[in-house]
Design a protein around this motif. Structure first.
Motif, PDB file in Angstrom:
ATOM      1  N   TYR A   1       0.828  -1.199   0.000  1.00  0.00           N
ATOM      2  CA  TYR A   1       0.000   0.000   0.000  1.00  0.00           C
ATOM      3  C   TYR A   1       0.870   1.259   0.000  1.00  0.00           C
ATOM      4  O   TYR A   1       1.766   1.388   0.843  1.00  0.00           O
ATOM      5  CB  TYR A   1      -0.904   0.023   1.232  1.00  0.00           C
ATOM      6  N   PRO A   2       0.614   2.187  -0.894  1.00  0.00           N
ATOM      7  CA  PRO A   2       1.322   3.477  -0.830  1.00  0.00           C
ATOM      8  C   PRO A   2       0.958   4.197   0.463  1.00  0.00           C
ATOM      9  O   PRO A   2      -0.089   3.943   1.070  1.00  0.00           O
ATOM     10  CB  PRO A   2       0.791   4.233  -2.062  1.00  0.00           C
ATOM     11  N   ARG A   3       1.831   5.089   0.883  1.00  0.00           N
ATOM     12  CA  ARG A   3       1.560   5.841   2.110  1.00  0.00           C
ATOM     13  C   ARG A   3       0.288   6.670   1.938  1.00  0.00           C
ATOM     14  O   ARG A   3      -0.024   7.164   0.841  1.00  0.00           O
ATOM     15  CB  ARG A   3       2.735   6.759   2.432  1.00  0.00           C
ATOM     16  N   ALA A   4      -0.426   6.850   3.030  1.00  0.00           N
ATOM     17  CA  ALA A   4      -1.641   7.655   2.996  1.00  0.00           C
ATOM     18  C   ALA A   4      -1.286   9.130   2.967  1.00  0.00           C
ATOM     19  O   ALA A   4      -0.274   9.549   3.540  1.00  0.00           O
ATOM     20  CB  ALA A   4      -2.507   7.343   4.214  1.00  0.00           C
ATOM     21  N   PRO A   5      -2.083   9.958   2.299  1.00  0.00           N
ATOM     22  CA  PRO A   5      -1.820  11.405   2.304  1.00  0.00           C
ATOM     23  C   PRO A   5      -2.013  11.975   3.698  1.00  0.00           C
ATOM     24  O   PRO A   5      -2.620  11.350   4.562  1.00  0.00           O
ATOM     25  CB  PRO A   5      -2.858  11.939   1.318  1.00  0.00           C
ATOM     26  N   SER A   6      -1.495  13.168   3.908  1.00  0.00           N
ATOM     27  CA  SER A   6      -1.565  13.770   5.243  1.00  0.00           C
ATOM     28  C   SER A   6      -2.993  13.921   5.739  1.00  0.00           C
ATOM     29  O   SER A   6      -3.261  13.838   6.935  1.00  0.00           O
ATOM     30  CB  SER A   6      -0.869  15.136   5.219  1.00  0.00           C
ATOM     31  N   SER A   7      -3.939  14.109   4.833  1.00  0.00           N
ATOM     32  CA  SER A   7      -5.334  14.295   5.240  1.00  0.00           C
ATOM     33  C   SER A   7      -5.950  13.019   5.803  1.00  0.00           C
ATOM     34  O   SER A   7      -6.945  13.068   6.525  1.00  0.00           O
ATOM     35  CB  SER A   7      -6.171  14.764   4.045  1.00  0.00           C
ATOM     36  N   LEU A   8      -5.350  11.846   5.482  1.00  0.00           N
ATOM     37  CA  LEU A   8      -5.881  10.568   5.966  1.00  0.00           C
ATOM     38  C   LEU A   8      -4.908   9.850   6.886  1.00  0.00           C
ATOM     39  O   LEU A   8      -5.236   8.767   7.397  1.00  0.00           O
ATOM     40  CB  LEU A   8      -6.222   9.659   4.782  1.00  0.00           C
ATOM     41  N   ALA A   9      -3.730  10.426   7.092  1.00  0.00           N
ATOM     42  CA  ALA A   9      -2.715   9.756   7.901  1.00  0.00           C
ATOM     43  C   ALA A   9      -3.066   9.815   9.377  1.00  0.00           C
ATOM     44  O   ALA A   9      -3.734  10.741   9.851  1.00  0.00           O
ATOM     45  CB  ALA A   9      -1.354  10.407   7.664  1.00  0.00           C
ATOM     46  N   GLY A  10      -2.607   8.785  10.110  1.00  0.00           N
ATOM     47  CA  GLY A  10      -2.761   8.796  11.562  1.00  0.00           C
ATOM     48  C   GLY A  10      -4.063   8.237  12.072  1.00  0.00           C
ATOM     49  O   GLY A  10      -4.304   8.221  13.282  1.00  0.00           O
TER      50      GLY A  10
ATOM     51  N   LEU B   1       0.030   7.682  -6.537  1.00  0.00           N
ATOM     52  CA  LEU B   1      -1.252   7.220  -5.995  1.00  0.00           C
ATOM     53  C   LEU B   1      -1.682   7.871  -4.682  1.00  0.00           C
ATOM     54  O   LEU B   1      -2.888   8.099  -4.484  1.00  0.00           O
ATOM     55  CB  LEU B   1      -1.225   5.696  -5.820  1.00  0.00           C
ATOM     56  N   PRO B   2      -0.769   8.154  -3.746  1.00  0.00           N
ATOM     57  CA  PRO B   2      -1.223   8.648  -2.439  1.00  0.00           C
ATOM     58  C   PRO B   2      -2.179   9.821  -2.498  1.00  0.00           C
ATOM     59  O   PRO B   2      -3.143   9.893  -1.714  1.00  0.00           O
ATOM     60  CB  PRO B   2       0.089   9.024  -1.743  1.00  0.00           C
ATOM     61  N   GLN B   3      -1.973  10.759  -3.413  1.00  0.00           N
ATOM     62  CA  GLN B   3      -2.815  11.957  -3.462  1.00  0.00           C
ATOM     63  C   GLN B   3      -4.257  11.655  -3.845  1.00  0.00           C
ATOM     64  O   GLN B   3      -5.159  12.469  -3.616  1.00  0.00           O
ATOM     65  CB  GLN B   3      -2.225  12.940  -4.469  1.00  0.00           C
ATOM     66  N   PHE B   4      -4.504  10.457  -4.443  1.00  0.00           N
ATOM     67  CA  PHE B   4      -5.851  10.126  -4.905  1.00  0.00           C
ATOM     68  C   PHE B   4      -6.591   9.188  -3.957  1.00  0.00           C
ATOM     69  O   PHE B   4      -7.762   8.862  -4.198  1.00  0.00           O
ATOM     70  CB  PHE B   4      -5.777   9.470  -6.289  1.00  0.00           C
TER      71      PHE B   4
END
Length: 218
Positions: free
Chosen positions: A117-126, A196-199
């Motif tokens: 899995y690519p890293r999650a964007p900051s808006s969905l991270a954590g 991919l992460p940004q989408f």
């Protein structure tokens, strides 16, 4: 087996050509050297001196022979095992039972183990990713609203459709569907990591696991 045999034959054929060229260059250099020695011994010819083109031929043939022999030495592993890929170091096996599972992906001609899995964007991270069902994903199937599923995660690629190097058609064909295998066939590991992460919009909880698809991925 036939393809492997062809690769072996091609490797030895190339090596044979290099050997023939190397011996030919050595023979030419030796012949020119012998001519030069004969000229030096003959008082009449020695007064004329050695033509420039003869010197150039002799040193050129010698240099070409040395280069070919060096190439043979550098490619020795290919002769010993023509099917071995020197750029393929040992890879960790893919995993599916860890917090950060790995899978095999290709990048610049080399297969490597990378995060599934690519890293999650900051808006969905954590935090926990939003969850969707395939019915919800299937409703996003137009050029103006396009989602695809990759490895069990949903991506909203609406804003990328018109910039897709492969055109609009391939994306719309998989809009609202599980595009995991199609995407994997045409995209390198760096695309997963960098683009991919940004989408990412969330996880899909009920992606169907068809028997023939599972067999293909195994």
């Amino acid at each position: 087996p036939r393809r492997a045999r062809t690769m072996v034959d091609a490797a030895f054929f190339r090596a044979g050509l290099r050997l023939i060229c190397a011996f030919g260059c050595a023979a030419l250099a030796a012949s020119l050297r012998a001519d030069a020695a004969a000229v030096a011994k003959d008082p009449l010819l020695s007064t004329l001196g050695q033509p420039l083109h003869v010197s150039i031929l002799r040193f050129g043939a010698l240099a070409a022979g040395i280069v070919l022999l060096v190439q043979l030495l550098l490619d020795w592993n290919v002769l010993v095992d023509p099917l071995r890929k020197p750029e393929a170091p040992p890879m960790p096996p893919p995993t599916a039972d860890t917090a950060d599972p790995l899978t095999y992906r290709e990048d610049r001609g080399v297969t490597k183990a990378v995060p599934l899995y690519p890293r999650a964007p900051s808006s969905l991270a954590g935090g926990k990713l939003p969850e969707f069902e395939m019915a919800e994903v299937a409703s996003h199937c137009t050029r103006e609203d396009c989602w695809v599923v990759l490895d069990g995660r949903a991506y909203d690629i609406t804003g990328f459709i018109d910039r897709h190097p492969g055109g609009v058609g391939p994306i719309l064909n998989m809009a609202g569907k599980d595009a995991t295998d199609v995407f994997d066939n045409y995209h390198a590991a760096r695309v997963y990591k960098l683009m991919l992460p940004q989408f990412l919009v969330g996880e899909v909880t009920d992606v169907p696991a068809y028997a023939h698809v599972a067999d293909f991925r195994a």
